[in-house]
Scaffold this motif. Structure first.
Motif, PDB file in Angstrom:
ATOM      1  N   GLY A  58       0.351  -1.074  -0.116  1.00  0.00           N
ATOM      2  CA  GLY A  58       0.537   0.126   0.008  1.00  0.00           C
ATOM      3  C   GLY A  58       1.327   1.981  -0.275  1.00  0.00           C
ATOM      4  N   LEU A  59       0.265   2.363   0.124  1.00  0.00           N
ATOM      5  CA  LEU A  59       0.743   3.484   0.283  1.00  0.00           C
ATOM      6  C   LEU A  59       0.702   4.475   1.444  1.00  0.00           C
ATOM      7  N   CYS A  60       1.746   5.097   2.341  1.00  0.00           N
ATOM      8  CA  CYS A  60       0.886   6.276   2.980  1.00  0.00           C
ATOM      9  C   CYS A  60       1.349   7.524   2.739  1.00  0.00           C
ATOM     10  N   SER A  61       0.675   8.378   2.103  1.00  0.00           N
ATOM     11  CA  SER A  61       0.025   9.559   1.581  1.00  0.00           C
ATOM     12  C   SER A  61      -0.086  10.740   3.199  1.00  0.00           C
ATOM     13  N   ILE A  62       0.474  11.515   3.505  1.00  0.00           N
ATOM     14  CA  ILE A  62       0.781  12.908   4.625  1.00  0.00           C
ATOM     15  C   ILE A  62       0.708  13.956   3.579  1.00  0.00           C
ATOM     16  N   SER A  63      -0.662  14.961   3.897  1.00  0.00           N
ATOM     17  CA  SER A  63      -0.280  16.263   3.586  1.00  0.00           C
ATOM     18  C   SER A  63      -0.335  17.136   4.071  1.00  0.00           C
ATOM     19  N   THR A  64       0.207  18.059   4.450  1.00  0.00           N
ATOM     20  CA  THR A  64       0.796  19.177   5.505  1.00  0.00           C
ATOM     21  C   THR A  64       0.459  20.591   4.646  1.00  0.00           C
ATOM     22  N   ASP A  65      -1.345  21.468   5.505  1.00  0.00           N
ATOM     23  CA  ASP A  65      -1.122  23.285   4.529  1.00  0.00           C
ATOM     24  C   ASP A  65      -0.477  23.677   5.415  1.00  0.00           C
ATOM     25  N   ILE A  66       0.434  24.042   4.924  1.00  0.00           N
ATOM     26  CA  ILE A  66       1.831  25.351   4.811  1.00  0.00           C
ATOM     27  C   ILE A  66       1.437  26.530   4.548  1.00  0.00           C
ATOM     28  N   THR A  67       0.463  27.132   4.360  1.00  0.00           N
ATOM     29  CA  THR A  67      -0.097  28.078   3.668  1.00  0.00           C
ATOM     30  C   THR A  67       0.158  29.466   5.314  1.00  0.00           C
TER      31      THR A  67
END
Length: 130
Positions: A61-70
């Motif tokens: 599988g795949l682990c994806s983490i996105s963080t909003d750094i706006t």
């Protein structure tokens, strides 16, 4: 018609990155500016994708983490702008100005202050009392 959160180019990029991680087992870190389709407000995200592995090392599988750094990017921009305006104000005055940072002992002199003292900018080095 399907309702997507992202435009076609962004969706394709996400898919390609995910496929790369699954097929090659690498980790990908990206920074992307995404404009919300509904509000038209730009947000900046840092995303990390990495494979999930069984004990034998095979990828399942795949682990994806996105963080909003706006907000962080907005603050960084405001800080750079503030530094620029401070330097502009210091250098545009006809008066000699210096600024001392008491905790570090560093002193910054304006060009005019250096001239008043009879030095050149090359003669003046930041001081540090530590």
């Amino acid at each position: 018609m399907e309702n997507f959160f992202f435009d076609e180019v962004t969706r394709v990029t996400f898919h390609e990155n995910g496929r790369h991680v699954i097929e090659l087992g690498g980790r990908i870190t990206t920074k992307k500016i995404i404009i919300d389709k509904n509000t038209h407000i730009a947000h900046t995200y840092v995303s990390i994708k990495q494979p999930l592995r069984h004990e034998n090392g095979s990828i399942y599988g795949l682990c994806s983490i996105s963080t909003d750094i706006t907000e962080r990017k907005r603050i960084e921009y405001a800080l750079r702008e503030s530094e620029f305006l401070w330097k502009f104000a210091i250098e545009s005055t006809g008066d000699g100005v210096w600024d001392g940072d008491i905790p570090t002992g560093e002193v910054t002199y304006s060009r005019r202050w250096i001239e008043i003292l009879g030095y050149t900018e090359n003669d003046i080095q930041p001081t540090n009392r530590e």
